[in-house]
Design a protein around this motif. Structure first.
Motif, PDB file in Angstrom:
ATOM      1  N   VAL A 169     -79.994 -39.276  22.983  1.00 30.24           N
ATOM      2  CA  VAL A 169     -80.258 -40.504  23.191  1.00 30.24           C
ATOM      3  C   VAL A 169     -78.666 -41.384  22.774  1.00 30.24           C
ATOM      4  O   VAL A 169     -78.441 -42.351  23.504  1.00 30.24           O
ATOM      5  N   ASP A 170     -78.293 -40.962  21.766  1.00 29.43           N
ATOM      6  CA  ASP A 170     -77.058 -41.805  21.410  1.00 29.43           C
ATOM      7  C   ASP A 170     -75.671 -41.043  21.158  1.00 29.43           C
ATOM      8  O   ASP A 170     -74.889 -41.609  20.578  1.00 29.43           O
ATOM      9  N   TYR A 176     -78.148 -42.727  26.506  1.00 26.36           N
ATOM     10  CA  TYR A 176     -78.612 -44.135  26.868  1.00 26.36           C
ATOM     11  C   TYR A 176     -77.285 -44.888  26.982  1.00 26.36           C
ATOM     12  O   TYR A 176     -76.467 -44.732  26.176  1.00 26.36           O
ATOM     13  N   ASP A 181     -80.133 -47.654  23.446  1.00 26.49           N
ATOM     14  CA  ASP A 181     -80.398 -46.657  22.772  1.00 26.49           C
ATOM     15  C   ASP A 181     -81.073 -47.126  21.373  1.00 26.49           C
ATOM     16  O   ASP A 181     -81.955 -46.430  20.816  1.00 26.49           O
ATOM     17  N   ARG A 417     -80.509 -43.793  31.246  1.00 30.29           N
ATOM     18  CA  ARG A 417     -79.367 -43.016  30.693  1.00 30.29           C
ATOM     19  C   ARG A 417     -78.009 -43.325  31.471  1.00 30.29           C
ATOM     20  O   ARG A 417     -78.354 -43.402  32.901  1.00 30.29           O
TER      21      ARG A 417
END
Lengths: 525, 302
Positions: A169-170, A176, A181, A417
């Protein structure tokens, strides 16, 4: 008989009742002081332990599926186990086909529980926090309800699973868009949710009017500069005023000034000016010069260049006004672009442009602050039969490949994303011209107030802002009233806990805004 | 400790069996009526929100502070006053219109009377939500009402119904009147049909005018029916929620917020369940008092 009664405790029954009544009334009256604030339990956070072993797998989806296999092997879940996801009906198309695929891959039985009204989801979630029935395993809720759910002890802290399964995610090429995120998942520095949406606002305008040579000449004659998409709010206000043509049935702008989203336009200006909702002690800063000026500008804009239903309507007004061609520009969620380009819903197909949300100049640097309004995040019930299996599902659903398919389908979940912004599937879904604009806006997105009691903070703010837009209050008074209400909420919920949450929440704002705050010395840290 | 039932020779097996048979229903009634009521009372006396992170039974005792806060809460008091005003205006007009219609239908004969009477009842059968949505659309800036006004009086005749608090409240009252006048009509028309014809015939023979017949014969005989209709309707209107929620959302600001809407917001949007419970109980007490006063003349009549 009478004597016997009188002798009983030396009080008659009437005297006894009278005395008892007075004592009870006195006791109750003595408690008329303001209600005390209870000591809250700490939200569900696992104790820090040894480093969590990472699950094998090349992609987030693969790791999630491996996680399910491991849980089955450990006997924690078995084929056919049922898990219920509470979500909004607008997400049916995003979620249900994915569920079928997940069930096929895992042998589990994940089912959807739809709710038609957003506000009812909050009610159901809070009911679940109180009744603890375990009726729902996963919640897909507004981002700014995470704090309420965590503090109510309803949802689990996912931080360790993030380490174990790595949802990407990060970090990495599939991350993202930052800062989405952060604010779609974090509360008090812990991951209580996983974002599944991007509700960053974008501004849409009439490209055909902008490209009209006559309009360009008139604009240049009037303002002495080329007709271009405005970069600052000052330019924006002139731009809107120029294209405001009530005699032709076209007003300059539609921005929300109504009961539920009135804060959006004001907040974008306020924060881009370097404003923040609260200071270090949770004392509201909205009555600052930045706040009052921002509201004065917005009130002028709405009262002079918008249809009255900007104040009296609801979120859907933008989705009728702009596509029907009765406003020059409007801002809303990414889906407004789709609506305006769909011949079934629009009279202005092929005439639509999208732009970055304007900002404010600070020593030569343009600071933009773009509202991320609502947004949806997945969280997991503490009362689920297997919270870890639920986590595996949400990681799989939000994964780079599965999520791409799910989000590209028509529904209320939008692209989040960064890598997806180059995907042909997304270009087809959103329009290739719009995606770079949305990406730029997303990078400047700031969250709704996401503290515990966020609903109440925002509702009270909206209430007073709408009164200002309707001309019932002066901007300064409206903000002062809202600030007074905010103080009461903070005191009731516990100031210390809110201070800690706000200290963490500030870190979820875009870096340029945080830099501006530091420059202004707004906060101690 | 007292045992509630003393054994006596009358408590034979048959009576025990009777008690046993009604026990499940008694328990059910306790469970669905008394227990929730006790919980509401308890909640009103503590300081609790689900998001406070403590269980409701562990909430700190707050005494009467929620009640005191409610009595000092301008928004609550204004919503209360506004709701009472709305009830007064809407129910009065519904009553007058219903009475006029009922008298007309009772006294006049015309072809298709039954069909027209049936059609008149339709609004009452519609869900609140449908009525709210229809009236919301009617009074939109670009809605049919403004369209007619502009057609008749020019472009400046357009009215911003939902921006002006008084006009917004008026649209809500209109929707309520449209929907519930048929109820008044139905009750009063039925009441008229049930009156004995002899007194009216005697009065006519003696040369009384229509007004005199209504004033001195029909009205007194119809009074209990009218009172019941008014009480039922007023109690129902006091709870008005759907129309306000759909048409104005209580806005602009809180200028059309009804009591129910404020209670809903406090309890379910802000999550202040203790405070909402206290306000709800205050309203309950108020309604009980008003209803008691309203029923009193009826008791005298009966």
């Amino acid at each position: 008989m009478a004597n016997k009664k009188k002798g009983y405790g030396k009080l008659t029954r009437r005297e006894f009742l009278k005395a008892a009544g007075l004592a009870a009334a006195g006791g109750l009256l003595s408690t008329c002081a303001p209600a005390p604030t209870p000591t809250p339990r700490t939200p569900a956070t696992p104790a820090p332990g040894t480093p969590v072993p990472r699950v094998e797998g090349a992609t987030p989806e693969e790791r999630a599926l491996n996680g399910i296999k491991a849980l089955k092997a450990a006997g924690k879940i078995k084929n056919g186990d049922t898990f219920v996801i509470l979500h909004h009906s607008g997400q049916r198309n995003n979620i249900v086909p994915a569920l079928e695929e997940w069930n096929r891959l895992t042998g589990l039985n994940f089912v959807s529980a739809e709710e038609g009204l957003e506000a009812n989801i909050y009610t159901k979630v809070m009911n679940e926090a109180v009744t603890r029935t375990g009726s729902y395993d996963i919640f897909l809720t507004f981002v700014n309800w995470i704090a309420d759910m965590a503090e109510a002890g309803l949802i689990v802290d996912q931080t360790e699973w993030w380490e174990k399964y790595d949802p990407e995610v990060d970090h990495g090429p599939n991350a993202y868009v930052s800062p989405i995120d952060r604010f779609t998942s974090l509360y008090k520095g812990r991951r209580y949710a996983m974002g599944a949406d991007n509700d960053t606002f974008s501004m849409f305008y009439r490209k055909d009017l902008m490209e009209n040579p006559d309009e360009q000449k008139r604009f240049e004659d009037k303002f002495g500069r080329k007709l271009e998409v405005p970069r600052t709010w000052e330019e924006f206000d002139q731009w809107v005023a120029f294209f405001d043509r009530p005699d032709q049935g076209i007003r300059g702008v539609h921005m929300y000034a109504e009961r539920y989203f009135a804060y959006t336009g004001w907040a974008a200006r306020f924060i881009s000016r370097g404003g923040a909702y609260f200071d270090d002690n949770m004392d509201p800063l909205i009555t600052s010069e930045e706040g009052v000026t921002a509201l004065e500008e917005m009130v002028r804009l709405i009262q002079n260049h918008a249809w009255p239903d900007a104040v009296t309507g609801d979120w859907s007004v933008a989705y009728t006004r702009f596509p029907e061609g009765s406003v020059f520009c409007a801002w809303a969620w990414p889906s407004l672009g789709k609506w305006a380009q769909d011949p079934k819903t629009s009279k202005i197909v092929g005439k639509v442009g999208a732009m970055e949300i304007p900002g404010t100049m600070h020593d030569g640097e343009l600071i933009r602050a773009v509202p991320h309004v609502v947004g949806w995040s997945f969280s997991i019930s503490r009362y689920s039969k297997s919270p870890e299996a639920c986590y595996c599902f949400i990681q799989w659903f939000c994964g780079p490949k599965t999520g791409l398919d799910a989000i590209a389908r028509v529904g209320t979940l939008d692209i989040f994303r960064q890598s997806w912004f180059n995907e042909p599937k997304m270009k087809e879904a959103y329009g290739a011209d719009f995606l770079p604009v949305l990406l730029a806006n997303s990078k400047n997105a700031f969250p709704d107030i996401s503290l515990r009691g966020a609903n109440e903070y925002l509702d009270k703010l909206n209430l007073h802002l709408q009164q200002a837009f309707a001309g019932q209050k002066k901007p300064e008074q409206a903000l002062k009233d809202a600030a007074d209400e905010w103080q009461k909420i903070t005191d009731r919920l516990g100031r210390l806990s809110q201070i800690e949450a706000w200290r963490q929440e500030r870190k979820n704002y875009p870096e340029p805004i945080q830099r501006l705050w530091r420059k202004k010395g707004l906060f101690k840290d | 400790m007292h045992f509630p039932v003393r054994w006596s020779p009358e408590w034979n097996e048959e009576r025990w069996m009777g008690q046993l048979l009604i026990l499940p229903m008694q328990l059910l009634i306790w469970f669905v009526l008394i227990v929730p009521m006790l919980i509401v009372i308890y909640l009103s006396l503590v300081s609790w929100q689900p998001i406070m992170g403590v269980d409701w039974w562990q909430a700190p005792f707050a005494g009467l502070s929620n009640y005191v806060q409610a009595l000092q809460d301008q928004r609550f008091l204004t919503a209360l006053g506004r709701t009472m005003g709305l009830v007064l205006v809407a129910v009065s007009l519904e009553f007058l219109l219903g009475l006029a219609l009922a008298l007309f239908f009772h006294q006049e004969e015309f072809p298709g009377k039954r069909i027209v009477a049936s059609i008149l009842l339709y609004p009452m059968m519609l869900p609140w939500v449908v009525v709210g949505l229809c009236f919301y659309l009617l009074f939109l800036d670009k809605g049919p009402v403004n369209y007619i006004l502009i057609s008749l009086f020019g472009p400046d005749a357009s009215v911003q119904w939902y921006q002006n608090p008084l006009l917004a409240l008026m649209t809500i009252a209109l929707a309520d009147i449209w929907q519930w006048t048929p109820f008044m009509f139905l009750v009063i028309y039925s009441g008229l049909g049930a009156l004995p014809p002899e007194p009216v015939e005697a009065a006519m023979t003696l040369g009384a005018s229509r007004w005199e017949i209504f004033r001195y014969i029909v009205f007194p005989m119809l009074k209990p029916v009218m009172l019941i209709a008014l009480i039922i309707r007023a109690l129902e209107a006091f709870k008005i929620f759907d129309l306000v929620y759909i048409m104005t959302g209580g806005g602009p600001g809180t200028s059309t917020e009804s009591l129910s809407l404020y209670l809903y917001r406090t309890g379910f949007i802000y999550g202040q369940l203790s405070y909402a419970a206290a306000m709800a109980l205050l309203v309950l007490i108020l309604i009980a008092l008003v209803a008691r006063l309203a029923v009193r003349p009826l008791e005298r009549e009966l």
